[in-house]
Scaffold this motif. Sequence first.
Motif, PDB file in Angstrom:
ATOM      1  N   TYR A 197      18.021  18.111 -35.832  1.00  0.00           N
ATOM      2  CA  TYR A 197      17.828  19.469 -35.323  1.00  0.00           C
ATOM      3  C   TYR A 197      18.983  19.838 -34.414  1.00  0.00           C
ATOM      4  CZ  TYR A 197      16.346  17.353 -30.904  1.00  0.00           C
ATOM      5  OH  TYR A 197      16.321  16.635 -29.736  1.00  0.00           O
ATOM      6  N   VAL A 198      19.108  21.134 -34.140  1.00  0.00           N
ATOM      7  CA  VAL A 198      20.046  21.617 -33.127  1.00  0.00           C
ATOM      8  C   VAL A 198      19.233  22.405 -32.110  1.00  0.00           C
ATOM      9  CG1 VAL A 198      22.117  21.685 -34.566  1.00  0.00           C
ATOM     10  CG2 VAL A 198      20.620  23.676 -34.493  1.00  0.00           C
ATOM     11  N   GLU A 199      19.793  22.553 -30.921  1.00  0.00           N
ATOM     12  CA  GLU A 199      19.072  23.194 -29.829  1.00  0.00           C
ATOM     13  C   GLU A 199      20.029  24.078 -29.032  1.00  0.00           C
ATOM     14  OE1 GLU A 199      16.502  21.634 -25.992  1.00  0.00           O
ATOM     15  OE2 GLU A 199      16.824  20.294 -27.677  1.00  0.00           O
ATOM     16  N   THR A 200      19.515  25.202 -28.532  1.00  0.00           N
ATOM     17  CA  THR A 200      20.306  26.070 -27.665  1.00  0.00           C
ATOM     18  C   THR A 200      20.140  25.622 -26.219  1.00  0.00           C
ATOM     19  OG1 THR A 200      18.521  27.657 -27.286  1.00  0.00           O
ATOM     20  CG2 THR A 200      19.962  28.064 -29.192  1.00  0.00           C
ATOM     21  N   ASP A 201      20.967  26.156 -25.351  1.00  0.00           N
ATOM     22  CA  ASP A 201      20.857  25.852 -23.922  1.00  0.00           C
ATOM     23  C   ASP A 201      19.505  26.302 -23.368  1.00  0.00           C
ATOM     24  OD1 ASP A 201      23.401  24.781 -23.959  1.00  0.00           O
ATOM     25  OD2 ASP A 201      24.358  26.621 -23.241  1.00  0.00           O
ATOM     26  N   ALA A 202      18.906  27.335 -23.981  1.00  0.00           N
ATOM     27  CA  ALA A 202      17.613  27.845 -23.534  1.00  0.00           C
ATOM     28  C   ALA A 202      16.449  26.989 -24.024  1.00  0.00           C
ATOM     29  CB  ALA A 202      17.430  29.286 -24.007  1.00  0.00           C
ATOM     30  N   GLY A 203      16.728  26.023 -24.886  1.00  0.00           N
ATOM     31  CA  GLY A 203      15.694  25.110 -25.348  1.00  0.00           C
ATOM     32  C   GLY A 203      15.096  25.429 -26.705  1.00  0.00           C
ATOM     33  N   SER A 204      15.578  26.466 -27.373  1.00  0.00           N
ATOM     34  CA  SER A 204      15.103  26.753 -28.722  1.00  0.00           C
ATOM     35  C   SER A 204      15.671  25.700 -29.668  1.00  0.00           C
ATOM     36  CB  SER A 204      15.564  28.141 -29.181  1.00  0.00           C
ATOM     37  OG  SER A 204      15.022  29.136 -28.348  1.00  0.00           O
ATOM     38  N   ALA A 205      14.867  25.288 -30.647  1.00  0.00           N
ATOM     39  CA  ALA A 205      15.303  24.242 -31.568  1.00  0.00           C
ATOM     40  C   ALA A 205      15.178  24.707 -33.011  1.00  0.00           C
ATOM     41  CB  ALA A 205      14.491  22.976 -31.356  1.00  0.00           C
TER      42      ALA A 205
END
Length: 93
Positions: A14-22
Motif C-alpha cells: 500500500y501507499v499512504e499520504t502524510d494525512a494518513g490516507s492509504a
Amino acid sequence: MCVAAHAQTQCPGYVETDAGSAFDIASIIRDTGSPQSALDKVRSAVARVDAGGGCAIFRDRLACEETLTLANKAIAALQACASTRAPKSTSHG
C-alpha cells in the motif's frame, strides 16, 4: 538449464499520504491481474476526475484533493514496479 530472472522491484502492499490516507496497491493488482493493469485503472480514474472539472466539482474538495494525492502516489509506485515487473521478451502490450 532454465534460469528465471527475479530482479524485479516488488510492488508495495500500500501507499499512504502524510494525512494518513492509504491505498491498497496489493488488492488492486490482485483485482486487475497485473501491476500494469492496475496502473492503467488508476490513471483512468484520475483522468475521469480531471476531465470532469477536477476537484472543484465536488462538495468536499479537500477530500477529493487528498484522494488525488493518494492516487498519484499509487501511480508512482505502480509505475516503478510495472516497469521492472517482467523482461521485455515476456511483457504483453
